[in-house]
Design an enzyme around this catalytic site. Structure first.
Site, mmCIF file in Angstrom:
data_model
loop_
_atom_site.group_PDB
_atom_site.id
_atom_site.type_symbol
_atom_site.label_atom_id
_atom_site.label_comp_id
_atom_site.label_asym_id
_atom_site.label_seq_id
_atom_site.Cartn_x
_atom_site.Cartn_y
_atom_site.Cartn_z
ATOM 1 N N GLY A 1 0.837 -1.199 0.000
ATOM 2 C CA GLY A 1 0.000 0.000 0.000
ATOM 3 C C GLY A 1 0.865 1.240 0.000
ATOM 4 O O GLY A 1 2.063 1.181 0.296
ATOM 5 N N GLY B 1 0.837 5.833 0.484
ATOM 6 C CA GLY B 1 0.152 7.032 0.938
ATOM 7 C C GLY B 1 0.949 8.253 0.546
ATOM 8 O O GLY B 1 1.909 8.169 -0.229
ATOM 9 N N GLY B 2 0.581 9.388 1.092
ATOM 10 C CA GLY B 2 1.161 10.639 0.674
ATOM 11 C C GLY B 2 2.659 10.748 0.879
ATOM 12 O O GLY B 2 3.344 11.411 0.116
ATOM 13 N N LYS C 1 8.017 -0.133 6.264
ATOM 14 C CA LYS C 1 7.415 1.128 5.850
ATOM 15 C C LYS C 1 8.499 2.060 5.325
ATOM 16 O O LYS C 1 9.450 2.403 6.040
ATOM 17 C CB LYS C 1 6.694 1.762 7.037
ATOM 18 C CG LYS C 1 5.980 3.065 6.742
ATOM 19 C CD LYS C 1 5.184 3.486 7.975
ATOM 20 C CE LYS C 1 4.476 4.807 7.779
ATOM 21 N NZ LYS C 1 3.684 5.175 8.962
ATOM 22 N N ASP D 1 -4.936 9.199 15.715
ATOM 23 C CA ASP D 1 -5.467 8.912 14.381
ATOM 24 C C ASP D 1 -6.155 7.553 14.351
ATOM 25 O O ASP D 1 -5.956 6.752 13.433
ATOM 26 C CB ASP D 1 -4.348 8.970 13.341
ATOM 27 C CG ASP D 1 -4.884 9.113 11.904
ATOM 28 O OD1 ASP D 1 -6.038 9.564 11.748
ATOM 29 O OD2 ASP D 1 -4.143 8.793 10.957
#
Length: 341
Positions: A21, A23-24, A43, A142
């Protein structure tokens, strides 16, 4: 910076297998730890062109903070474990356990709302995770369906501490900037009271509401409308929550002082786990007076009840991430996929 692709070896040890995956500001890979011969998740932080030096420094510090805060909690059930941080080409890679499962967000999209009993199980697991995090001085900031992992073995885990703060952390974000997902963000955060534990409980309420109703309670067509809803509007009364209705409603109270404590919320699920101290291990309840001074209003909590037992081995098989994360008004941070059991 070296272009990353499947087959690339990070830190002379972690071989990238497949992207899970993105993300930004990064992406998550399935990875093979060639030293231990096990699968992990890793990550990768990416810094888009055009960022100022100050912005780059903040993103780097945030990545290190994520690893540091998550590592404080690695011995507890219901929280993904961080195993290592490798710096390559000046950028950190965070190594974590790999989950055989999917995010709650993915599950809801594929299968619809959770039945009441399953939602109660998720609520208890997340309350346990939030409880130990707060007692260790960490506020997640979050909590949302994309950051809740449902493992194939039935366990529920909280992941992505990229926006978390510890009671000893200094502020990273400029005044007026909020990092997180607006529709799950507590109203007091929008008013400037950031990093308080009660904010995680509001976010949990929004997450559980979506889990049982299938829709996010404050999501609107525009960001402005969403923020207005969080600040001023009451969500529709849950129709599918059953015995969790009171819990969800109280967690979503606009007044943080009126939200239940973790211990009270567990009681309201009807499935409160044991919170006593194990007599042989000698671990005692951390009292409110011994908690970080700014959080002394929270109820006592037994850390011992949620330590991983037995101690977890290195992480196993496959995982599924969800990379949706937003910032107000800054760009989104990556949602990390976690552990397997």
């Amino acid at each position: 910076m070296t272009s990353t692709r499947a087959g690339h070896v990070v830190g002379g040890r972690y071989r990238l297998v497949a992207e899970l995956g993105s993300g930004g500001f990064g992406r998550v890979w399935k990875d093979r730890d060639e030293t231990l011969d096990v699968d992990v998740a890793i990550k990768e932080l990416r810094l888009p062109p055009g960022m100022t030096q100050a912005e780059q420094a903040e993103r780097l510090e945030r990545a290190i903070r994520e690893a540091r805060n998550a590592a404080r909690l690695r011995t507890y059930e219901n929280i993904v474990a961080i195993h290592d941080v490798v710096v390559e080409d000046g950028l950190p890679w965070i190594v974590m356990e790999l989950i055989d499962g999917c995010s709650l967000n993915e599950h809801l999209k594929a299968h619809g709302p959770l039945p009441e009993d399953r939602a109660a199980h998720v609520a208890v697991a997340l309350l346990a995770a939030i409880g130990v995090a707060h007692q260790e001085g960490v506020v997640h900031r979050d909590i949302k369906p994309a950051n809740v992992m449902l493992a194939g073995n039935g366990k529920v885990l909280l992941t992505d501490f990229g926006t978390a703060v510890h009671s000893t952390d200094t502020a990273l974000t400029a005044t007026g900037m909020f990092v997180g997902s607006p529709e799950y963000m507590a109203p007091e955060r929008l008013r400037g009271a950031d990093g308080l534990p009660a904010g995680d409980l509001f976010s949990l309420g929004a997450t559980l509401y979506q889990a049982v109703e299938g829709v996010s309670p404050f999501q609107r067509d525009t960001q402005t409308a969403t923020l207005t809803a969080v600040l001023l509007e009451e969500p529709p009364v849950p129709q599918r929550a059953g015995r969790l209705t009171q819990l969800v409603t109280r967690l979503l109270d606009k007044d943080p002082d009126k939200r239940p404590t973790v211990a009270e919320a567990l009681t309201m699920t009807g499935e409160q786990p044991a919170t006593h101290v194990h007599p042989q291990r000698g671990t005692r309840i951390l009292t409110a007076q011994e908690s970080p001074a700014r959080w002394q209003s929270k109820a006592p909590w037994s850390l011992d009840s949620y330590r991983r037992a037995p101690a977890r081995p290195s992480p196993p098989s496959s995982a599924s991430p969800d990379s949706s994360s937003a910032a107000v008004p800054s760009p989104p941070l990556l949602t990390a996929p976690p552990r397997s059991s």
